[in-house]
Design a protein around this motif. Structure first.
Motif, PDB file in Angstrom:
ATOM      1  N   VAL A   1      -4.711   1.964   1.814  1.00 26.53           N
ATOM      2  CA  VAL A   1      -4.822   3.015   0.786  1.00 26.53           C
ATOM      3  C   VAL A   1      -5.916   4.006   1.165  1.00 26.53           C
ATOM      4  CG1 VAL A   1      -5.517   3.450  -1.605  1.00 26.53           C
ATOM      5  CG2 VAL A   1      -3.851   1.675  -1.108  1.00 26.53           C
ATOM      6  N   ALA A   2      -7.048   3.499   1.623  1.00 26.33           N
ATOM      7  CA  ALA A   2      -8.148   4.384   2.004  1.00 26.33           C
ATOM      8  C   ALA A   2      -7.768   5.260   3.192  1.00 26.33           C
ATOM      9  CB  ALA A   2      -9.393   3.561   2.328  1.00 26.33           C
TER      10      ALA A   2
ATOM     11  N   CYS B   1      -6.321  -2.317   0.532  1.00 24.47           N
ATOM     12  CA  CYS B   1      -7.374  -1.317   0.313  1.00 24.47           C
ATOM     13  C   CYS B   1      -7.630  -0.486   1.555  1.00 24.47           C
ATOM     14  CB  CYS B   1      -8.666  -2.002  -0.134  1.00 24.47           C
ATOM     15  SG  CYS B   1      -8.555  -2.726  -1.762  1.00 24.47           S
TER      16      CYS B   1
ATOM     17  N   VAL C   1      -5.592  -0.280  -7.462  1.00 23.54           N
ATOM     18  CA  VAL C   1      -6.303  -1.349  -6.752  1.00 23.54           C
ATOM     19  C   VAL C   1      -7.003  -2.252  -7.756  1.00 23.54           C
ATOM     20  CG1 VAL C   1      -8.272  -1.801  -5.229  1.00 23.54           C
ATOM     21  CG2 VAL C   1      -6.567  -0.101  -4.586  1.00 23.54           C
TER      22      VAL C   1
ATOM     23  N   LEU D   1     -12.650  -2.860  -5.423  1.00 21.05           N
ATOM     24  CA  LEU D   1     -12.123  -4.199  -5.146  1.00 21.05           C
ATOM     25  C   LEU D   1     -13.117  -5.277  -5.568  1.00 21.05           C
ATOM     26  CD1 LEU D   1     -10.028  -6.101  -3.800  1.00 21.05           C
ATOM     27  CD2 LEU D   1     -11.280  -5.745  -1.668  1.00 21.05           C
TER      28      LEU D   1
ATOM     29  N   THR E   1      -5.847  -6.168  -8.421  1.00 24.35           N
ATOM     30  CA  THR E   1      -6.842  -7.201  -8.135  1.00 24.35           C
ATOM     31  C   THR E   1      -7.117  -8.055  -9.365  1.00 24.35           C
ATOM     32  OG1 THR E   1      -7.843  -5.738  -6.503  1.00 24.35           O
ATOM     33  CG2 THR E   1      -9.150  -7.615  -7.225  1.00 24.35           C
TER      34      THR E   1
ATOM     35  N   MET F   1      -6.161  -8.572  -0.922  1.00 27.77           N
ATOM     36  CA  MET F   1      -6.180  -7.147  -1.252  1.00 27.77           C
ATOM     37  C   MET F   1      -6.912  -6.289  -0.220  1.00 27.77           C
ATOM     38  SD  MET F   1      -4.425  -6.495  -3.923  1.00 27.77           S
ATOM     39  CE  MET F   1      -5.005  -4.855  -4.312  1.00 27.77           C
TER      40      MET F   1
ATOM     41  N   ALA G   1       0.828  -1.205   0.000  1.00 17.53           N
ATOM     42  CA  ALA G   1       0.000   0.000   0.000  1.00 17.53           C
ATOM     43  C   ALA G   1       0.862   1.254   0.000  1.00 17.53           C
ATOM     44  CB  ALA G   1      -0.926  -0.004   1.204  1.00 17.53           C
TER      45      ALA G   1
ATOM     46  N   VAL H   1     -13.323   2.410  -2.236  1.00 20.61           N
ATOM     47  CA  VAL H   1     -12.221   1.480  -2.501  1.00 20.61           C
ATOM     48  C   VAL H   1     -12.728   0.041  -2.502  1.00 20.61           C
ATOM     49  CG1 VAL H   1      -9.947   0.736  -1.732  1.00 20.61           C
ATOM     50  CG2 VAL H   1     -10.599   3.123  -1.482  1.00 20.61           C
ATOM     51  N   MET H   2     -13.630  -0.276  -1.583  1.00 24.42           N
ATOM     52  CA  MET H   2     -14.187  -1.632  -1.529  1.00 24.42           C
ATOM     53  C   MET H   2     -15.029  -1.939  -2.770  1.00 24.42           C
ATOM     54  SD  MET H   2     -13.149  -3.300   1.048  1.00 24.42           S
ATOM     55  CE  MET H   2     -11.583  -2.468   1.041  1.00 24.42           C
TER      56      MET H   2
ATOM     57  N   LEU I   1      -7.300   4.236  -7.184  1.00 25.96           N
ATOM     58  CA  LEU I   1      -8.374   3.288  -7.513  1.00 25.96           C
ATOM     59  C   LEU I   1      -7.997   2.419  -8.710  1.00 25.96           C
ATOM     60  CD1 LEU I   1     -11.482   5.560  -6.946  1.00 25.96           C
ATOM     61  CD2 LEU I   1     -10.577   3.792  -5.436  1.00 25.96           C
TER      62      LEU I   1
END
Length: 101
Positions: free
Chosen positions: A51-52, A48, A24, A66, A28, A44, A5, A62-63, A21
């Protein structure tokens, strides 16, 4: 996860939230071609979260990236068991999976 990250945050800081984003998403998808989607999400998720936390992005955003990226494993015949069975039995080409899903 923290090191990955931090590396993403350092390299993509000039691109802002869109760069984070995109990173990520791409990481992924790249992992999803080789590993099962559940394993990729588990791998991941800490990245995430980091990173968030450090970029100020909402965790839900972010989720969402993902989860969408994890479903892209269906675009490859080698990433999921039933895709591989259909690939060999029906004589599909590799690119057919990206066309149809």
């Amino acid at each position: 996860a923290g090191v990955m990250a931090q590396l993403l945050l350092y390299l993509l800081a000039p691109f802002g939230a869109t760069g984070f984003l995109a990173a990520v998403f791409l990481a992924t998808v790249a992992l999803g071609v080789v590993f099962h989607g559940t394993a990729v999400v588990i791998l991941m998720f800490p990245v995430c979260m980091e990173v968030a936390d450090h970029s100020g992005l909402p965790i839900h955003q972010v989720m969402a990236v993902l989860c969408i990226a994890a479903t892209c494993q269906l675009l490859s015949p080698i990433s999921y068991q039933t895709n591989l069975m259909a690939y060999t039995a029906a004589a599909y080409e590799f690119g057919d999976f990206t066309k149809v899903g």
